[in-house]
Design an enzyme around this catalytic site. Structure first.
Site, PDB file in Angstrom:
ATOM      1  N   LYS A 102     -15.407   0.880 -10.406  1.00 41.43           N
ATOM      2  CA  LYS A 102     -15.443   1.506  -9.084  1.00 41.43           C
ATOM      3  C   LYS A 102     -16.513   2.585  -9.157  1.00 41.43           C
ATOM      4  O   LYS A 102     -16.383   3.564  -9.892  1.00 41.43           O
ATOM      5  CB  LYS A 102     -14.095   2.117  -8.712  1.00 41.43           C
ATOM      6  CG  LYS A 102     -14.124   2.769  -7.324  1.00 41.43           C
ATOM      7  CD  LYS A 102     -12.932   3.652  -7.081  1.00 41.43           C
ATOM      8  CE  LYS A 102     -13.181   4.492  -5.835  1.00 41.43           C
ATOM      9  NZ  LYS A 102     -12.188   5.572  -5.671  1.00 41.43           N
ATOM     10  N   GLY A 163      -8.526  12.693  -0.629  1.00 37.78           N
ATOM     11  CA  GLY A 163      -7.396  13.600  -0.763  1.00 37.78           C
ATOM     12  C   GLY A 163      -6.975  14.299   0.513  1.00 37.78           C
ATOM     13  O   GLY A 163      -6.079  15.145   0.481  1.00 37.78           O
ATOM     14  N   ALA A 189      -9.847   6.171   0.143  1.00 41.65           N
ATOM     15  CA  ALA A 189      -9.861   7.620   0.361  1.00 41.65           C
ATOM     16  C   ALA A 189      -9.352   8.023   1.735  1.00 41.65           C
ATOM     17  O   ALA A 189      -9.710   7.427   2.745  1.00 41.65           O
ATOM     18  CB  ALA A 189     -11.243   8.214   0.138  1.00 41.65           C
ATOM     19  N   GLY A 190      -8.488   9.046   1.729  1.00 43.49           N
ATOM     20  CA  GLY A 190      -8.023   9.649   2.974  1.00 43.49           C
ATOM     21  C   GLY A 190      -6.748   9.083   3.544  1.00 43.49           C
ATOM     22  O   GLY A 190      -6.276   9.542   4.585  1.00 43.49           O
ATOM     23  N   ASN A 211      -4.484   7.002  -3.830  1.00 42.64           N
ATOM     24  CA  ASN A 211      -4.144   7.837  -4.969  1.00 42.64           C
ATOM     25  C   ASN A 211      -3.325   9.043  -4.506  1.00 42.64           C
ATOM     26  O   ASN A 211      -2.106   9.090  -4.664  1.00 42.64           O
ATOM     27  CB  ASN A 211      -5.396   8.286  -5.713  1.00 42.64           C
ATOM     28  CG  ASN A 211      -5.102   8.987  -7.035  1.00 42.64           C
ATOM     29  OD1 ASN A 211      -5.964   9.121  -7.881  1.00 42.64           O
ATOM     30  ND2 ASN A 211      -3.875   9.431  -7.274  1.00 42.64           N
ATOM     31  N   THR A 212      -3.979  10.007  -3.872  1.00 46.45           N
ATOM     32  CA  THR A 212      -3.299  11.240  -3.493  1.00 46.45           C
ATOM     33  C   THR A 212      -2.123  10.992  -2.557  1.00 46.45           C
ATOM     34  O   THR A 212      -1.095  11.685  -2.644  1.00 46.45           O
ATOM     35  CB  THR A 212      -4.290  12.220  -2.829  1.00 46.45           C
ATOM     36  OG1 THR A 212      -5.433  12.358  -3.665  1.00 46.45           O
ATOM     37  CG2 THR A 212      -3.652  13.588  -2.621  1.00 46.45           C
TER      38      THR A 212
END
Length: 260
Positions: A102, A163, A189-190, A211-212
């Protein structure tokens, strides 16, 4: 007959369309439980933030990620130039024995938006060296098209800043990318919660990386399972085809043909 719906990237097929990151968990044990609940088959690892030399000691993140169960996808998080990303990618291939990557080349430390030129430059070099490059990029249809033209087997436009948990800020751009792409489009992301994941999948995205949104939840393992179900529901809705939007009401029980 059961419908065969798999995500194919390069030469591999995946039954899960959810990719999960390994950062920001309070403990490795909590991370491992979340990965299990998510049903993921692909797990991203930030090479610059993991001490690969400690693997096998019980102190390293990689000791909690079963390589027989998951495709470990190293990423170049924290790299701010193409040269940094290229060096990190080469290190990852040597240490982990995989050409899968990635690619992240960050252009701004506050927003963590990717650098377009740096991403293209690094992708061009790494693809020539035989890497399977999955690039994190802005939700820019032109950039996505250029990355695909270079040979990237998928593109990974952001939903919102890394995040942030804001969800998809620009569904119109994502839709354009989907319309023109001939490779899988994976939102990266996001994403903050299961409804964000469902929206991405209903748009037609082929997968989502989280992830987050999982790691920062009050109960990461439960959120991981919710994300899995969000992916499944959104994908099913996309395949089913939603009803058209209407400006005015339309009776659920039609009155045409009724005898007065």
């Amino acid at each position: 007959m059961v419908e065969r719906d798999v995500l194919k990237i390069a030469d591999r097929e995946f039954h899960s369309r959810l990719i999960v990151g390994t950062g920001k968990y309070a403990t490795f044990e909590l991370m491992r439980e979340a990965l299990e609940k998510s049903g993921t088959e692909v797990v991203t690892v930030a090479v610059r933030r993991v001490n690969l030399e400690e693997a096998g000691t019980g102190k390293c993140l990689l000791d909690f990620v079963d390589p027989k169960r998951y495709l470990v996808l190293p990423n170049t998080a924290g790299c701010y130039t193409a040269d940094e990303a290229i060096r990190t990618a080469r290190l990852a291939r040597e240490a982990l024995g995989t050409p899968w990557l990635k690619l992240e080349v960050i252009g701004d430390p506050k927003t963590l938006f990717p650098d377009n030129e740096g991403t293209l430059e690094a992708a061009r070099v790494l693809l020539k060296e035989g890497f399977v490059v999955l690039p994190y990029c802005l939700d820019d249809p032109i950039l996505a098209r250029k990355l695909e033209a270079l040979g990237c087997p998928a593109v990974m436009p952001l939903a919102a800043p890394i995040g942030s948990g804001l969800g998809i800020r620009n569904p119109h751009n994502i839709s354009i990318i989907l319309e023109q792409a001939k490779v899988p489009v994976i939102v990266d992301a996001g994403v903050g919660t299961a409804s964000d994941v469902a929206v991405a999948m209903e748009l037609g995205c082929h997968g989502v990386l989280v992830n987050t949104g999982i790691a920062a939840a009050k109960e990461p393992a439960r959120m991981a399972e919710a994300m899995k179900l969000g992916v499944q529901a959104g994908r099913a809705a996309f395949l089913a085809g939603r009803m058209p939007r209407r400006r005015y009401a339309s009776a659920s029980s039609p009155i045409e043909g009724l005898i007065e």
